[in-house]
Enzyme design. Structure first.
Site, PDB file in Angstrom:
ATOM      1  N   ARG A 188      -9.338  -1.855   7.052  1.00 35.00           N
ATOM      2  CA  ARG A 188      -8.098  -2.042   6.281  1.00 35.00           C
ATOM      3  C   ARG A 188      -7.507  -3.422   6.522  1.00 35.00           C
ATOM      4  NH1 ARG A 188      -2.239   1.171   6.766  1.00 35.00           N
ATOM      5  NH2 ARG A 188      -1.413  -0.707   7.713  1.00 35.00           N
TER       6      ARG A 188
ATOM      7  N   HIS B 139       1.332   6.879  -0.011  1.00 30.50           N
ATOM      8  CA  HIS B 139      -0.017   7.424   0.079  1.00 30.50           C
ATOM      9  C   HIS B 139      -0.133   8.385   1.256  1.00 30.50           C
ATOM     10  CE1 HIS B 139      -0.027   3.718   2.439  1.00 30.50           C
ATOM     11  NE2 HIS B 139      -0.964   4.254   3.185  1.00 30.50           N
TER      12      HIS B 139
ATOM     13  N   HIS C  48       3.576   8.239   3.170  1.00 29.49           N
ATOM     14  CA  HIS C  48       4.274   7.051   3.669  1.00 29.49           C
ATOM     15  C   HIS C  48       3.947   5.840   2.800  1.00 29.49           C
ATOM     16  CE1 HIS C  48       0.251   6.655   5.370  1.00 29.49           C
ATOM     17  NE2 HIS C  48       0.494   5.366   5.557  1.00 29.49           N
TER      18      HIS C  48
ATOM     19  N   ASP D  60       3.294   1.732   3.610  1.00 25.63           N
ATOM     20  CA  ASP D  60       2.924   1.022   4.837  1.00 25.63           C
ATOM     21  C   ASP D  60       4.047   0.118   5.366  1.00 25.63           C
ATOM     22  OD1 ASP D  60       0.388   2.127   5.164  1.00 25.63           O
ATOM     23  OD2 ASP D  60      -0.522   0.679   3.795  1.00 25.63           O
TER      24      ASP D  60
HETATM   25  C1  SIN Z   1      -3.514   4.394   5.648  1.00 25.27           C
HETATM   26  O1  SIN Z   1      -2.486   5.047   5.632  1.00 25.27           O
HETATM   27  O2  SIN Z   1      -3.515   3.173   5.616  1.00 25.27           O
HETATM   28  C2  SIN Z   1      -4.841   5.118   5.731  1.00 25.27           C
HETATM   29  C3  SIN Z   1      -5.297   5.656   4.435  1.00 25.27           C
HETATM   30  C4  SIN Z   1      -6.634   6.333   4.551  1.00 25.27           C
HETATM   31  O3  SIN Z   1      -7.274   6.250   5.609  1.00 25.27           O
HETATM   32  O4  SIN Z   1      -7.062   6.955   3.585  1.00 25.27           O
END
Ligand code: SIN
Length: 285
Positions: free
Chosen positions: A276, A261, A102, A104
């Site tokens: 995050r 990612h 995906h 974000d």
């Molecule tokens: C995310 O998709 O923001 C999480 C990525 C992760 O936890 O590695």
């Protein structure tokens, strides 16, 4: 590779570079921030191993790149609402946050410009993250398909991931240590161009993702499905990706405008805890 300020070490052919010799816990000079921004544009995801950051310092670093945002479906820390805690405890089930390809928050009109992820507790093995370069995904398509995609827009929705359906149930039943809000309204779906022009580099990249893209605009889901499934698979071909092995204190910063990612969920029986933040972005054109 050294720039005047940074020691930059690419980790894969497609994208991704480690940056050494910068302490993100210190206030950084403007030319260092400019060099980090340049490295982000060049490598799409950059990593800073061995940092030691309080939430306040993480926020201060992120703000050097633009205003920070909250999240519609994940509550932030009480004293730092911009900081989301991504946690999976050792005894939690088979589901994780971000465990599919995906980009974000593309369900927003203005998806994030970038995401910064800080590793707090890292499993002894597993829990890596993968990224895929969406410039390459676009550039490796035939001229004919590029032309067709250039005329299309796609619908992005949070319904599947965070609405009342299946995935929301998984959040509720299997990720109890995360502060997920799945009982509020899901924002109206939005449309974005399928081929996006990056606002800083001027390069074109593919801008669809399996997490949030549901169909092409003015087409039904079943009409869209064949081509979308092809694009979902093509856009994350192994040769467009890099994979990062986390260690405690590592920071990843990705350009959310030109990447996808995937957080691997292969560390059952171990705790993983990340913090995050996201930097606000603009409307894709
Ligand atoms: C995310 O998709 O923001 C999480 C990525 C992760 O936890 O590695």
């Amino acid at each position: 590779m050294m720039t005047a300020l940074l020691d930059i070490r690419p980790i894969a052919g497609a994208l991704g570079a480690e940056i050494h010799g910068v302490d993100l816990a210190q206030p950084l000079a403007d030319d260092t921030i400019a060099a980090v921004r340049r490295a982000l544009l060049d490598h799409l995801v950059i990593f800073f191993p061995g940092q030691s950051l309080s939430p306040a310092r993480l926020v201060a670093f992120g703000k050097r790149f633009g205003p920070l945002e909250g999240h519609e479906f994940v509550e932030g820390m009480s004293d730092h609402p911009e900081v989301l805690e991504l946690i999976k405890e050792a005894d939690e089930g088979g589901f994780n946050f971000g465990g599919d390809w995906h980009t974000d928050v593309t369900f927003r009109d203005r998806p994030s410009m970038g995401t910064i992820l800080y590793g707090k507790d890292i499993p002894p093995c597993g829990g890596d993250t993968l990224w895929a370069n969406q410039y390459l995904a676009y550039e490796t398509l035939s001229a004919g398909l590029q032309r067709l995609l250039g005329s299309l827009r796609a619908v992005h929705s949070a319904e599947e991931a965070f609405g009342g359906g299946g995935v929301a149930q998984l959040y509720r039943s299997q990720l109890r240590s995360m502060k997920i809000k799945t009982d509020g309204d899901v924002p109206t779906a939005v449309e974005h161009p399928v081929v996006r022009t990056h606002p800083e580099t001027g390069r074109e990249c593919l801008f669809i993702n399996q997490g949030f893209t549901t169909r092409f605009a003015d087409m039904s889901e079943s009409e869209s499905s064949g081509l979308l499934q092809f694009l979902f698979a093509h856009s994350v071909r192994p040769e467009f990706t890099c994979r990062f092995r986390w260690s405690p204190g590592a920071v990843a910063f990705w350009d959310n405008r030109a990447t996808q990612h995937f957080a691997l969920n292969d560390y059952h029986g171990h705790r993983r805890h990340m913090q995050r933040i996201t930097v606000a972005g603009d409307r894709p054109i």
